[in-house]
Design an enzyme around this catalytic site. Structure first.
Site, PDB file in Angstrom:
ATOM      1  N   GLU A  98     -17.750  16.317  27.309  1.00  0.00           N
ATOM      2  CA  GLU A  98     -18.761  15.264  27.431  1.00  0.00           C
ATOM      3  C   GLU A  98     -18.135  13.880  27.293  1.00  0.00           C
ATOM      4  OE1 GLU A  98     -20.445  18.484  24.591  1.00  0.00           O
ATOM      5  OE2 GLU A  98     -18.490  17.715  25.193  1.00  0.00           O
ATOM      6  N   CYS A 104     -19.514  13.319  20.478  1.00  0.00           N
ATOM      7  CA  CYS A 104     -19.894  13.252  21.895  1.00  0.00           C
ATOM      8  C   CYS A 104     -21.327  12.753  22.064  1.00  0.00           C
ATOM      9  CB  CYS A 104     -19.696  14.603  22.562  1.00  0.00           C
ATOM     10  SG  CYS A 104     -17.949  15.013  22.803  1.00  0.00           S
ATOM     11  N   HIS A 134     -13.146  16.115  24.287  1.00  0.00           N
ATOM     12  CA  HIS A 134     -14.238  17.013  24.649  1.00  0.00           C
ATOM     13  C   HIS A 134     -14.746  16.714  26.053  1.00  0.00           C
ATOM     14  CE1 HIS A 134     -15.414  18.184  20.258  1.00  0.00           C
ATOM     15  NE2 HIS A 134     -14.174  18.500  20.561  1.00  0.00           N
ATOM     16  N   CYS A 161     -21.013  17.938  20.145  1.00  0.00           N
ATOM     17  CA  CYS A 161     -20.745  17.557  18.761  1.00  0.00           C
ATOM     18  C   CYS A 161     -21.297  16.146  18.513  1.00  0.00           C
ATOM     19  CB  CYS A 161     -19.248  17.601  18.475  1.00  0.00           C
ATOM     20  SG  CYS A 161     -18.297  16.263  19.246  1.00  0.00           S
TER      21      CYS A 161
END
Length: 154
Positions: free
Chosen positions: A80, A109, A78, A106
């Site tokens: 992040e 993250c 992801h 999420c």
């Protein structure tokens, strides 16, 4: 008219998202110091050197996994998490940083960002992982919908 700082950084996050190789969702993120200096960017995509979903297909689609569930079953990192990982790799502190992200993070993250010292995430689109909000609140990391900042500016 000149953009506000929030508009400026969110525009950059959306531009960063254009590098994504995910077939489901293009996400971009920008890490900024409290004094408004960009210290990193990230987008969701395959691990360095690994095949992209654009080439081999989406494992999550093949297995019928809904968005927001079982994030560990994915080739992509992801946006992040990419910011956190590259900051660690190159020795850049994220202590007190603000992340501008095209999508709400999420739970995985959020854990990485809290551990990295990120103070706030300003996000544009929602993401179906309510546990992420709980984790952020418990750890004292702010999650701020970009839409509330735009409404306040008007």
């Amino acid at each position: 008219m000149r953009q506000s700082w929030d508009e400026y950084f969110m525009t950059i996050a959306h531009q960063v998202a254009t590098r994504s190789t995910c077939l489901r969702r293009h996400v971009g993120a920008v890490a900024v110091t409290p004094s408004r200096r960009i210290i990193g960017t990230g987008y969701n995509g395959a691990l360095p050197g690994a095949p992209h979903c654009e080439s081999v297909g989406c494992l999550r689609n093949q297995l019928g996994i809904p968005s927001g569930q079982r994030q560990e079953i994915c080739r992509a990192q992801h946006a992040e998490a990419n910011i956190c990982n590259y900051a660690a790799r190159y020795g850049t502190s994220l202590e007190g940083a603000i992340i501008y992200c095209t999508t709400r993070p999420c739970s995985t993250c959020v854990k990485a960002m809290v551990t990295a010292g990120i103070a706030k995430v300003i996000f544009d689109d929602d993401y179906p992982d309510d546990f992420a909000c709980t984790l952020a609140r418990e750890a004292g990391m702010e999650l701020v919908p970009y839409s509330t900042l735009k409404a306040d500016a008007e």
